[in-house]
Design a protein around this motif. Structure first.
Motif, PDB file in Angstrom:
ATOM      1  N   ALA A 113       0.852  -1.192   0.000  1.00 30.29           N
ATOM      2  CA  ALA A 113       0.000   0.000   0.000  1.00 30.29           C
ATOM      3  C   ALA A 113       0.886   1.239   0.000  1.00 30.29           C
ATOM      4  CB  ALA A 113      -0.928   0.001   1.215  1.00 30.29           C
ATOM      5  N   ARG A 119      -0.946   5.105   8.819  1.00 29.18           N
ATOM      6  CA  ARG A 119      -1.234   3.770   8.286  1.00 29.18           C
ATOM      7  C   ARG A 119      -0.276   2.752   8.884  1.00 29.18           C
ATOM      8  NH1 ARG A 119      -2.493   3.748   2.067  1.00 29.18           N
ATOM      9  NH2 ARG A 119      -4.408   4.668   2.942  1.00 29.18           N
ATOM     10  N   GLN A 120      -0.860   1.692   9.458  1.00 24.26           N
ATOM     11  CA  GLN A 120      -0.065   0.643  10.095  1.00 24.26           C
ATOM     12  C   GLN A 120      -0.375  -0.707   9.447  1.00 24.26           C
ATOM     13  OE1 GLN A 120       2.215   1.582  12.306  1.00 24.26           O
ATOM     14  NE2 GLN A 120       1.492   3.716  12.246  1.00 24.26           N
ATOM     15  N   ASP A 122      -2.229  -3.064  10.391  1.00 21.21           N
ATOM     16  CA  ASP A 122      -3.625  -3.508  10.444  1.00 21.21           C
ATOM     17  C   ASP A 122      -4.421  -3.042   9.219  1.00 21.21           C
ATOM     18  OD1 ASP A 122      -3.809  -0.816  11.013  1.00 21.21           O
ATOM     19  OD2 ASP A 122      -4.772  -1.065  12.970  1.00 21.21           O
ATOM     20  N   TYR A 123      -3.844  -2.162   8.427  1.00 26.58           N
ATOM     21  CA  TYR A 123      -4.501  -1.724   7.191  1.00 26.58           C
ATOM     22  C   TYR A 123      -4.762  -2.904   6.259  1.00 26.58           C
ATOM     23  CZ  TYR A 123      -5.312   0.939   2.878  1.00 26.58           C
ATOM     24  OH  TYR A 123      -5.853   1.456   1.717  1.00 26.58           O
ATOM     25  N   LYS A 130     -11.454  -2.300  -0.010  1.00 20.51           N
ATOM     26  CA  LYS A 130     -10.289  -1.733  -0.681  1.00 20.51           C
ATOM     27  C   LYS A 130     -10.273  -2.105  -2.168  1.00 20.51           C
ATOM     28  CE  LYS A 130      -7.450  -1.625   3.479  1.00 20.51           C
ATOM     29  NZ  LYS A 130      -8.532  -2.036   4.376  1.00 20.51           N
ATOM     30  N   ASP A 177      -5.921   0.840  -3.777  1.00 20.55           N
ATOM     31  CA  ASP A 177      -5.467   0.917  -2.392  1.00 20.55           C
ATOM     32  C   ASP A 177      -4.353  -0.084  -2.083  1.00 20.55           C
ATOM     33  OD1 ASP A 177      -7.498   2.866  -1.639  1.00 20.55           O
ATOM     34  OD2 ASP A 177      -8.930   1.206  -1.858  1.00 20.55           O
ATOM     35  N   SER A 203       3.324  -5.310   3.561  1.00 18.06           N
ATOM     36  CA  SER A 203       2.647  -6.048   4.622  1.00 18.06           C
ATOM     37  C   SER A 203       3.540  -7.115   5.243  1.00 18.06           C
ATOM     38  CB  SER A 203       1.391  -6.731   4.064  1.00 18.06           C
ATOM     39  OG  SER A 203       1.763  -7.790   3.188  1.00 18.06           O
TER      40      SER A 203
END
Length: 263
Positions: A113, A119-120, A122-123, A130, A177, A203
């Motif tokens: 992303a 933004r962490q 968990d996004y 998305k 996204d 991620s």
């Protein structure tokens, strides 16, 4: 002297001449393993591996044959190619006869992303809201390995392309996204474009781990144990590591030296 020459000539005719056997290897666009093989340019990890196999011995000549992600099944089943590499039996091979050789290589599919201050990790937990960018023809674990473009578009709001680089650019430009990118390809893309490294959030969640196999037709010129032995020699002399580790393709213990899988 003439009698001796004739005798020698006759002996030569009786001596068997072992021709090098050509092994046709399917090459479908799957960067960084194979890059646009239809263009005739030998780029990617597959050509490097085939060169190493050819230099290792003189019995077989491994030759890449251009194919495509959707067409490779038919090319294999109809005998246009003898072997495909960097495959997984779960990727649509259930109804095709083959022998599988564990390559002892692992790659992964990761989510990417655009980096933002709030933004962490968990996004990436929930993909339902998305917009996704996916590679057309790939089998994704989050989608139950269903590669149908219609299914992916309808159920996951997915845009499908034939380029991980295009998908990454769509993420950076806000057109989607999240993109799913093969870890080895992402490594290559960021190495070529170091300025964008700080702009992406990669991620820790992995969609799937690719454990690579070579699949051979039952009628292939080379038998599975022979190929397994050649790959083991390349592991032992360090060439497998030299080819694949720069792209974060892990060289791992083989799950089994040889697996016969005949649906």
């Amino acid at each position: 002297m003439a009698h001796s020459m004739l005798l020698a000539f006759g002996m030569t005719l009786l001596t068997p001449v072992w021709a090098v056997q050509e092994v046709r290897v399917g090459a479908a666009h799957f960067p960084p393993y194979t890059v646009r093989p239809e263009s005739g340019v030998d780029t990617g990890l597959l050509p490097q591996l085939l060169d190493a196999l050819n230099q290792l011995q003189n019995d077989f000549r491994f030759v890449p044959v251009p194919s495509s992600i959707p067409r490779r099944f038919r090319d294999f089943d109809q005998g246009r190619v003898d072997m495909v590499m960097f495959e997984n039996p779960a990727w649509g091979w259930q109804d095709i006869a083959y022998s599988a050789v564990d390559m002892g290589l692992e790659d992964a599919e990761v989510f990417v992303a655009r980096q933002q201050p709030d933004r962490q990790q968990d996004y990436f937990d929930d993909l339902s809201n998305k917009r996704l960018a996916l590679f057309s023809g790939y089998h994704y674990a989050f989608a139950g390995f269903n590669p149908s473009p219609r299914y992916l578009a309808q159920h996951f709001n997915a845009t499908l392309t034939y380029s991980h680089e295009s998908n990454l650019l769509m993420v950076l430009r806000g057109r989607v996204d999240v993109a799913l990118i093969t870890r080895s390809n992402l490594t290559e893309l960021l190495a070529r474009n170091p300025k964008i490294k700080s702009q992406v959030l990669v991620s820790q969640r992995i969609d799937q781990i690719y454990h690579h196999y070579a699949l051979l037709r039952p009628q292939a010129p080379i038998a599975a144990p022979q190929l397994a032995a050649l790959l083991q020699q390349l592991r032992d002399n360090g060439q497998i590591k030299a080819i694949f580790e720069p792209f974060q393709v892990a060289v791992v213990p083989m799950r089994r030296p040889l697996a016969e899988v005949l649906p």
